[in-house]
Scaffold this motif. Sequence first.
Motif, PDB file in Angstrom:
ATOM      1  N   ASP A 269       0.863  -1.171   0.000  1.00 13.98           N
ATOM      2  CA  ASP A 269       0.000   0.000   0.000  1.00 13.98           C
ATOM      3  C   ASP A 269       0.907   1.231   0.000  1.00 13.98           C
ATOM      4  O   ASP A 269       1.413   1.641   1.047  1.00 13.98           O
ATOM      5  N   LEU A 270       1.112   1.809  -1.170  1.00 10.14           N
ATOM      6  CA  LEU A 270       2.080   2.899  -1.323  1.00 10.14           C
ATOM      7  C   LEU A 270       1.709   4.122  -0.481  1.00 10.14           C
ATOM      8  O   LEU A 270       2.575   4.695   0.189  1.00 10.14           O
ATOM      9  N   ALA A 271       0.457   4.509  -0.471  1.00  8.80           N
ATOM     10  CA  ALA A 271       0.047   5.682   0.315  1.00  8.80           C
ATOM     11  C   ALA A 271       0.313   5.452   1.800  1.00  8.80           C
ATOM     12  O   ALA A 271       0.837   6.339   2.486  1.00  8.80           O
ATOM     13  N   ARG A 272      -0.006   4.266   2.298  1.00  9.41           N
ATOM     14  CA  ARG A 272       0.243   3.939   3.705  1.00  9.41           C
ATOM     15  C   ARG A 272       1.744   4.010   4.006  1.00  9.41           C
ATOM     16  O   ARG A 272       2.162   4.553   5.026  1.00  9.41           O
ATOM     17  N   SER A 273       2.567   3.497   3.104  1.00  7.19           N
ATOM     18  CA  SER A 273       4.011   3.506   3.321  1.00  7.19           C
ATOM     19  C   SER A 273       4.584   4.918   3.266  1.00  7.19           C
ATOM     20  O   SER A 273       5.474   5.256   4.052  1.00  7.19           O
ATOM     21  N   LYS A 274       4.077   5.746   2.368  1.00  6.87           N
ATOM     22  CA  LYS A 274       4.526   7.146   2.327  1.00  6.87           C
ATOM     23  C   LYS A 274       4.201   7.829   3.657  1.00  6.87           C
ATOM     24  O   LYS A 274       5.041   8.522   4.232  1.00  6.87           O
ATOM     25  N   ASP A 275       2.975   7.627   4.138  1.00  9.96           N
ATOM     26  CA  ASP A 275       2.577   8.211   5.429  1.00  9.96           C
ATOM     27  C   ASP A 275       3.433   7.673   6.567  1.00  9.96           C
ATOM     28  O   ASP A 275       3.869   8.428   7.430  1.00  9.96           O
TER      29      ASP A 275
ATOM     30  N   SER B 171       8.799  10.678  -6.946  1.00 10.77           N
ATOM     31  CA  SER B 171       7.657   9.945  -6.414  1.00 10.77           C
ATOM     32  C   SER B 171       6.484  10.089  -7.368  1.00 10.77           C
ATOM     33  O   SER B 171       6.317  11.124  -8.002  1.00 10.77           O
TER      34      SER B 171
ATOM     35  N   GLY C 200       7.722   5.889  -4.193  1.00 17.59           N
ATOM     36  CA  GLY C 200       7.965   7.020  -3.307  1.00 17.59           C
ATOM     37  C   GLY C 200       9.441   7.050  -2.962  1.00 17.59           C
ATOM     38  O   GLY C 200      10.020   6.020  -2.617  1.00 17.59           O
TER      39      GLY C 200
ATOM     40  N   ASP D 102       2.632   7.529  -8.644  1.00 21.77           N
ATOM     41  CA  ASP D 102       1.648   6.531  -8.218  1.00 21.77           C
ATOM     42  C   ASP D 102       2.238   5.141  -8.057  1.00 21.77           C
ATOM     43  O   ASP D 102       1.562   4.235  -7.548  1.00 21.77           O
TER      44      ASP D 102
ATOM     45  N   THR E 125       5.466  -0.019  -5.524  1.00 21.44           N
ATOM     46  CA  THR E 125       4.329  -0.935  -5.613  1.00 21.44           C
ATOM     47  C   THR E 125       4.845  -2.276  -6.123  1.00 21.44           C
ATOM     48  O   THR E 125       5.899  -2.356  -6.761  1.00 21.44           O
TER      49      THR E 125
END
Length: 148
Positions: free
Chosen positions: A13-19, A33, A38, A35, A52
């Motif tokens: 989960d790329l968004a979760r990992s960025k956060d 970075s 990151g 879609d 991803t």
Amino acid sequence: MATSVFINLPVSDLARSKDFYTSFGWTLNPNFSNDDAGAIVISDTIYVMILTHSHWAQFTDKPVADATATSAVINAISVEESAEIDSLVDQAVAAGAIEGKAQDLGFMRSRSFADPDGHSWEIMWMDPIAQTGDWEAVQAKYGEQQPV
């Protein structure tokens, strides 16, 4: 030119990992970075590329390992002061990491965690005296602890 280190990690989960990685002070470089990836900046010479699974597959024919079930590497980062270990690991755990093993030999201390995908990290500090390899001075300061 200084040598740089790029740690490439497949993430589910790329968004979760960025956060997750930016929650404790590491920064996202938006220039590298998108879609599919990151670019996390740890320092001027250390970067984590979170990718991803489909993007990861462009770099290897091997399947993505389940880092929650297997261990192949521990990514170790040093800090300048021992107290920085607790700050960083506590923040990582608050962001969803699972804390791992800790070590305290006096002259060297570390704590570890696994990120949300199970990738292992160790945050460590070593007394500058120990970094010189002068084990007599280390033993004089810390006792009979042996280097590992």
